[in-house]
Design a protein around this motif. Structure first.
Motif, PDB file in Angstrom:
ATOM      1  N   HIS A  85      19.842  59.190  48.718  1.00  0.00           N
ATOM      2  CA  HIS A  85      19.409  60.403  49.408  1.00  0.00           C
ATOM      3  C   HIS A  85      20.517  60.848  50.348  1.00  0.00           C
ATOM      4  CE1 HIS A  85      15.286  59.867  47.982  1.00  0.00           C
ATOM      5  NE2 HIS A  85      15.494  58.578  48.178  1.00  0.00           N
ATOM      6  N   PRO A  86      20.885  62.128  50.346  1.00  0.00           N
ATOM      7  CA  PRO A  86      21.904  62.592  51.286  1.00  0.00           C
ATOM      8  C   PRO A  86      21.499  62.268  52.731  1.00  0.00           C
ATOM      9  CG  PRO A  86      21.382  64.316  49.694  1.00  0.00           C
ATOM     10  CD  PRO A  86      20.388  63.209  49.474  1.00  0.00           C
ATOM     11  N   ILE A  87      22.453  61.827  53.519  1.00  0.00           N
ATOM     12  CA  ILE A  87      22.190  61.603  54.949  1.00  0.00           C
ATOM     13  C   ILE A  87      22.605  62.826  55.759  1.00  0.00           C
ATOM     14  CG2 ILE A  87      22.364  59.089  54.792  1.00  0.00           C
ATOM     15  CD1 ILE A  87      25.212  59.366  56.038  1.00  0.00           C
ATOM     16  N   GLY A  88      23.243  63.790  55.092  1.00  0.00           N
ATOM     17  CA  GLY A  88      23.686  65.002  55.778  1.00  0.00           C
ATOM     18  C   GLY A  88      24.528  65.837  54.834  1.00  0.00           C
TER      19      GLY A  88
ATOM     20  N   TYR B 138      28.933  63.207  47.576  1.00  0.00           N
ATOM     21  CA  TYR B 138      28.508  63.352  46.188  1.00  0.00           C
ATOM     22  C   TYR B 138      29.089  64.647  45.624  1.00  0.00           C
ATOM     23  CZ  TYR B 138      25.493  63.537  42.104  1.00  0.00           C
ATOM     24  OH  TYR B 138      25.021  63.581  40.815  1.00  0.00           O
ATOM     25  N   PHE B 139      29.775  64.540  44.491  1.00  0.00           N
ATOM     26  CA  PHE B 139      30.357  65.724  43.844  1.00  0.00           C
ATOM     27  C   PHE B 139      29.234  66.512  43.167  1.00  0.00           C
ATOM     28  CE2 PHE B 139      34.215  62.850  43.579  1.00  0.00           C
ATOM     29  CZ  PHE B 139      35.067  63.622  44.332  1.00  0.00           C
ATOM     30  N   HIS B 140      28.513  67.291  43.985  1.00  0.00           N
ATOM     31  CA  HIS B 140      27.273  67.898  43.493  1.00  0.00           C
ATOM     32  C   HIS B 140      27.500  69.026  42.494  1.00  0.00           C
ATOM     33  CE1 HIS B 140      28.562  70.432  46.755  1.00  0.00           C
ATOM     34  NE2 HIS B 140      27.581  71.295  46.586  1.00  0.00           N
TER      35      HIS B 140
ATOM     36  N   LEU C 136      26.814  60.843  51.571  1.00  0.00           N
ATOM     37  CA  LEU C 136      26.074  59.631  51.204  1.00  0.00           C
ATOM     38  C   LEU C 136      26.212  58.520  52.226  1.00  0.00           C
ATOM     39  CD1 LEU C 136      27.007  59.456  47.402  1.00  0.00           C
ATOM     40  CD2 LEU C 136      24.851  60.255  48.410  1.00  0.00           C
ATOM     41  N   ASP C 137      27.384  58.417  52.849  1.00  0.00           N
ATOM     42  CA  ASP C 137      27.601  57.308  53.777  1.00  0.00           C
ATOM     43  C   ASP C 137      28.839  57.597  54.612  1.00  0.00           C
ATOM     44  OD1 ASP C 137      27.160  54.861  55.017  1.00  0.00           O
ATOM     45  OD2 ASP C 137      27.735  53.630  53.295  1.00  0.00           O
TER      46      ASP C 137
END
Lengths: 133, 133
Positions: free
Chosen positions: A13-16, A62-64, A125-126
């Protein structure tokens, strides 16, 4: 040997998210001089405690926008055709990007960084302290 | 600013697994001298083309045994209590680990590496060439 009980899918889950002035993928060179905000969800603000102990941090994102991954690609590093794992291309099986950035300032849940190689809206992600290896 | 349309969960799949002699979490120092195999799923073997252009690679893995994450933790770096993002602890919101390892040899879908800070059976998420920053 290659299969085991851990072979299940992993949910992250994205953190931001990234907030910067880069709206389209561009060359790494341009991005290296860009200042970006990393806006963490407010519930993660406490996790930034003591992060200013470090001048540099590793940002995982993440390379969305990437879709698919050619197993052999032309890599930017030297223009050579090479396997996806011999390239840092955004087109990869699990689209994890990581960049070491300069940490300029922290305001609550917002990090000000320089050199982030990611476009506006990229999910984070982190974040880890960068310790030279 | 912190929420947007990209705020969906992200699904990842292991591309392979660690095969080594470390069966319990131990100190990083012990692991640094350990040789490990990274056994990729056979369908990813082609993605290793030209990886031996590099002496060092970044291995991304998933901390599959970690459960939960204290927002403030005692970090190994200096023993200080610090936020999860100011620590490289395995207990983190998205359990991504990354280590720069020495690439010793590649046989088809199997990489022989030295210095991988991960235990036997750890799922591998990605491999990238290490280019000094």
């Amino acid at each position: 040997m290659s299969e085991n009980n851990n072979d299940t899918s992993i949910l992250m889950h994205p953190i931001g998210f990234v907030d910067n002035s880069i709206f389209e993928p561009a060359s790494a060179r341009e991005k290296k001089n860009t200042e970006s905000l990393i806006v963490l969800k407010s519930e993660y603000a406490e996790g930034l405690d003591s992060i200013t102990d470090f001048d540099k941090i590793q940002v995982f994102f993440y390379f969305h926008l990437s879709e698919g991954f050619p197993m052999i690609q032309k890599r930017r590093y030297d223009g050579k055709m090479a396997g996806v794992f011999a390239s840092r291309s955004p087109k990869r099986p699990n689209g994890i990007g990581v960049t070491v950035v300069e940490l300029l300032k922290v305001d609550n849940n917002i990090l000000h960084v320089k050199g982030l190689d990611a476009i506006n809206g990229t999910p984070i992600l982190d974040i880890k302290p960068y310790i030279s290896e």
